[in-house]
Design an enzyme around this catalytic site. Structure first.
Site, PDB file in Angstrom:
ATOM      1  N   ARG A  43      -2.554   3.373 -15.928  1.00  0.00           N
ATOM      2  CA  ARG A  43      -3.994   3.184 -15.794  1.00  0.00           C
ATOM      3  C   ARG A  43      -4.702   4.462 -16.269  1.00  0.00           C
ATOM      4  O   ARG A  43      -4.524   5.530 -15.687  1.00  0.00           O
ATOM      5  CB  ARG A  43      -4.370   2.879 -14.347  1.00  0.00           C
ATOM      6  N   GLU A  44      -5.465   4.331 -17.330  1.00  0.00           N
ATOM      7  CA  GLU A  44      -6.205   5.460 -17.910  1.00  0.00           C
ATOM      8  C   GLU A  44      -7.620   5.001 -18.217  1.00  0.00           C
ATOM      9  O   GLU A  44      -7.913   4.512 -19.307  1.00  0.00           O
ATOM     10  CB  GLU A  44      -5.505   5.949 -19.200  1.00  0.00           C
ATOM     11  N   LYS A  45      -8.512   5.161 -17.270  1.00  0.00           N
ATOM     12  CA  LYS A  45      -9.875   4.650 -17.431  1.00  0.00           C
ATOM     13  C   LYS A  45     -10.784   5.604 -18.203  1.00  0.00           C
ATOM     14  O   LYS A  45     -11.798   5.179 -18.762  1.00  0.00           O
ATOM     15  CB  LYS A  45     -10.491   4.380 -16.042  1.00  0.00           C
ATOM     16  N   LYS A 142      -9.425   4.753  -6.597  1.00  0.00           N
ATOM     17  CA  LYS A 142     -10.112   3.854  -7.514  1.00  0.00           C
ATOM     18  C   LYS A 142     -11.434   3.415  -6.897  1.00  0.00           C
ATOM     19  O   LYS A 142     -11.501   3.120  -5.696  1.00  0.00           O
ATOM     20  CB  LYS A 142      -9.246   2.613  -7.801  1.00  0.00           C
ATOM     21  N   GLY A 173      -4.676   1.747  -1.055  1.00  0.00           N
ATOM     22  CA  GLY A 173      -4.538   2.588   0.121  1.00  0.00           C
ATOM     23  C   GLY A 173      -3.219   2.486   0.842  1.00  0.00           C
ATOM     24  O   GLY A 173      -3.093   2.944   1.979  1.00  0.00           O
ATOM     25  N   VAL A 200      -0.298   4.262  -5.466  1.00  0.00           N
ATOM     26  CA  VAL A 200      -0.874   5.212  -6.429  1.00  0.00           C
ATOM     27  C   VAL A 200      -0.722   6.627  -5.860  1.00  0.00           C
ATOM     28  O   VAL A 200       0.251   7.318  -6.134  1.00  0.00           O
ATOM     29  CB  VAL A 200      -2.362   4.901  -6.726  1.00  0.00           C
ATOM     30  N   LYS A 361      -4.451 -11.576  24.319  1.00  0.00           N
ATOM     31  CA  LYS A 361      -4.797 -12.375  25.497  1.00  0.00           C
ATOM     32  C   LYS A 361      -6.303 -12.605  25.546  1.00  0.00           C
ATOM     33  O   LYS A 361      -7.097 -11.667  25.376  1.00  0.00           O
ATOM     34  CB  LYS A 361      -4.378 -11.656  26.773  1.00  0.00           C
ATOM     35  N   CYS A 439      -9.113  -9.427  32.941  1.00  0.00           N
ATOM     36  CA  CYS A 439      -8.623  -8.071  32.654  1.00  0.00           C
ATOM     37  C   CYS A 439      -7.342  -7.789  33.429  1.00  0.00           C
ATOM     38  O   CYS A 439      -6.422  -7.134  32.927  1.00  0.00           O
ATOM     39  CB  CYS A 439      -9.685  -7.040  32.993  1.00  0.00           C
TER      40      CYS A 439
END
Length: 530
Positions: A43-45, A142, A173, A200, A361, A439
């Site tokens: 990937r080379e933007k 990205k 991520g 990445v 629960k 609870c």
């Protein structure tokens, strides 16, 4: 060099801008492949065409020395010029129909998707070899053009691929600290799992990419070696009601023997009640909320209860769950009043995407909100109406989606692991008249799950911990034991002559929890396999 069946297990997406100071790109790529990377995308933007072409050619030479396919991101001209093994295209890139016509036969083509609708379009076209699903987590490598999916957003996309040969790779991520959570949670309700994960920065930014790649491969192998059994025992044949009752009852002895630490992050309305109930059963409560304590507390065997009734300690909840997963400690999640506000729904989503619960629960209204059903309404923290017409189907579906045990409390209680569902009919009407009875159920379930976890860990081989995020032990039986204990104790408390209303009932309930025995549970339990 392209293979008809590429291995997508560990998919590296390059990013030279992320290289650490002094690290050469080609050296990093070579070491990554040595470590176990199985497919590479360049990937080379922000690189001009001539430089991009040179990088791609040299990268291809290195990849092919390891028998690994090399793909080009977006730029079909570069892919054609250097005879790449394929390309990866986004939703706004060249249409896949044109790309398939231009590329040589057998070329690999992947497409980015962020929604089930986008995946359905890929399936209809029938031209893609794989889809890249993301972003799974927030990422800085990205600029994102679509929303972060979260772990639990992947399942519906995978469901669209179930009857196809299209492979699925998750991206965004992903790192070693969240990889097991990603692999366990990113599954369709019918069990369609990911075919690979794309990484990445975890690899590219490392001074030792080979070590990082090896570590990622080790985690992936560990996840494959341990089938995800939804925290429930694998029985040779379906257990009878009596087998489940006996198992749950005898777990009370484990509570008193192992005295698990039950870490409870709960609302301030019920802190005292939950602590006293935990002590009465023979376990040890702690009500810590600071995120700075969570790593140390997770190392003490037991269980974690996260009850977000007042949602004042979200950072502590996030940290506690993360470290509990790392220690294979069961998390019981009680999404109190989740249907009441948008903030509660958003917070529950964030928590469940961050860590893996062993048990969820809730009352019928909370379960309805979690699964997105309008059949049962809620008013604040209370459930309204008579409940679901088909609770078994609802609970099985939610258990499979969330990959955990589901407990639904009410006049009748239900527990499901996605395959087996039980109906529990014990309990006094007075239980519903005191503050925090739901609870308390979360607390007793966490207590028994903690005892089962501690017991199971002690019986494991001493050669080392099994890599995973799944809590050791049978959480299904732990959940049954927790519900039966509270409801049977409530029946015994209501029968005491000194009980004249809710105030005296609550004190009597703590006494009955203290005096409860396995024999009483076996004698009084009303459990039915449905």
């Amino acid at each position: 060099m392209s293979s008809p069946s590429p291995d997508y297990t560990l998919y590296l997406v390059t990013g030279r801008e992320l290289l650490p100071p002094g690290k050469d790109y080609y050296e990093s790529l070579n070491e990554s492949l040595e470590g176990g990377v199985t497919i590479v995308q360049i990937r080379e933007k922000n690189t001009d065409t001539r430089e991009f072409l040179e990088i791609a050619k040299r990268s291809k030479e290195i990849c092919h020395r390891y028998g690994v396919p090399l793909l080009i991101n977006d730029r079909i001209d570069i892919a054609l010029a250097m005879n790449a093994d394929g390309i990866h295209i986004g939703q706004s890139d060249m249409p896949i129909e044109i790309a398939r016509k231009l590329l040589p036969a057998g070329s690999i083509i992947g497409v980015s998707v962020n929604t089930p609708a986008e995946a359905e379009e890929v399936v209809k076209g029938g031209l893609a070899d794989y889809v890249g699903i993301g972003a799974l987590w927030a990422t800085n490598s990205k600029k994102l053009t679509s929303p972060v999916l979260g772990i639990r957003g992947v399942g519906p996309i995978l469901q669209t691929l179930e009857k196809t040969s299209i492979k699925a790779v998750a991206i965004g991520g992903i790192k070693s600290s969240n990889l097991l959570r990603s692999l366990h949670g990113a599954v369709s309700p019918n069990g369609r799992a990911l075919d690979g994960i794309a990484v990445v920065s975890e690899i590219v930014s490392s001074h030792q990419p080979s070590v990082v790649a090896q570590r990622l491969c080790q985690i992936i192998r560990a996840s494959k070696d341990q089938p995800f059994n939804l925290f429930s025992r694998i029985y040779a044949e379906p257990p009878t009601a009596q087998v489940l009752v006996d198992s749950a009852a005898h777990l009370l002895r484990s509570v008193k023997e192992y005295r698990p630490l039950v870490h409870q992050i709960t609302n301030n309305v019920t802190i005292n009640q939950l602590a006293n109930a935990t002590l009465a059963l023979g376990a040890s409560p702690i009500m810590a909320t600071s995120p700075h304590e969570m790593e140390d507390l997770a190392k003490i065997p037991g269980a974690l209860l996260i009850n977000f009734g007042t949602i004042s300690d979200k950072e502590g909840m996030l940290a506690a769950g993360h470290y509990a997963n790392l220690e294979r400690k069961p998390i019981v999640f009680d999404p109190v009043g989740i249907g009441a506000t948008a903030y509660r729904r958003t917070t529950a989503n964030e928590l469940l995407n961050t860590w893996q619960a062993a048990v969820i629960k809730g009352n019928a209204g909370e379960i309805a909100s979690l699964i997105g059903s309008n059949e049962v309404k809620s008013h604040g923290v209370d459930s309204l109406g008579s409940g679901f017409s088909s609770p078994k189907e609802i609970l099985c579906a939610l258990a499979k989606r969330e990959r955990c045990i589901i407990v639904m409390t009410g006049e009748t209680d239900y527990i499901s692991d996605g395959n087996l569902t039980v109906k529990l009919s014990n309990g006094s009407a007075l239980l519903g008249d005191i503050t925090g009875s739901g609870c308390l159920a979360g607390s007793t379930v966490a207590t028994f799950c903690g005892a089962e976890n501690k017991r199971s860990k002690r019986s494991e081989p001493s050669s080392g911990e099994v890599e995973g995020i799944l809590a050791a032990g049978d959480m299904f039986v732990g959940a049954i034991a927790g519900v039966l204990t509270l409801t049977i104790a409530s029946e015994l408390a209501a029968q005491r002559p000194e009980v004249h209303g809710t105030g005296t009932f609550l004190s009597a309930l703590i006494d009955e929890l203290y005096n409860l025995t396995p024999e009483k549970i076996i004698q009084r339990a009303k459990l039915e396999v449905v």
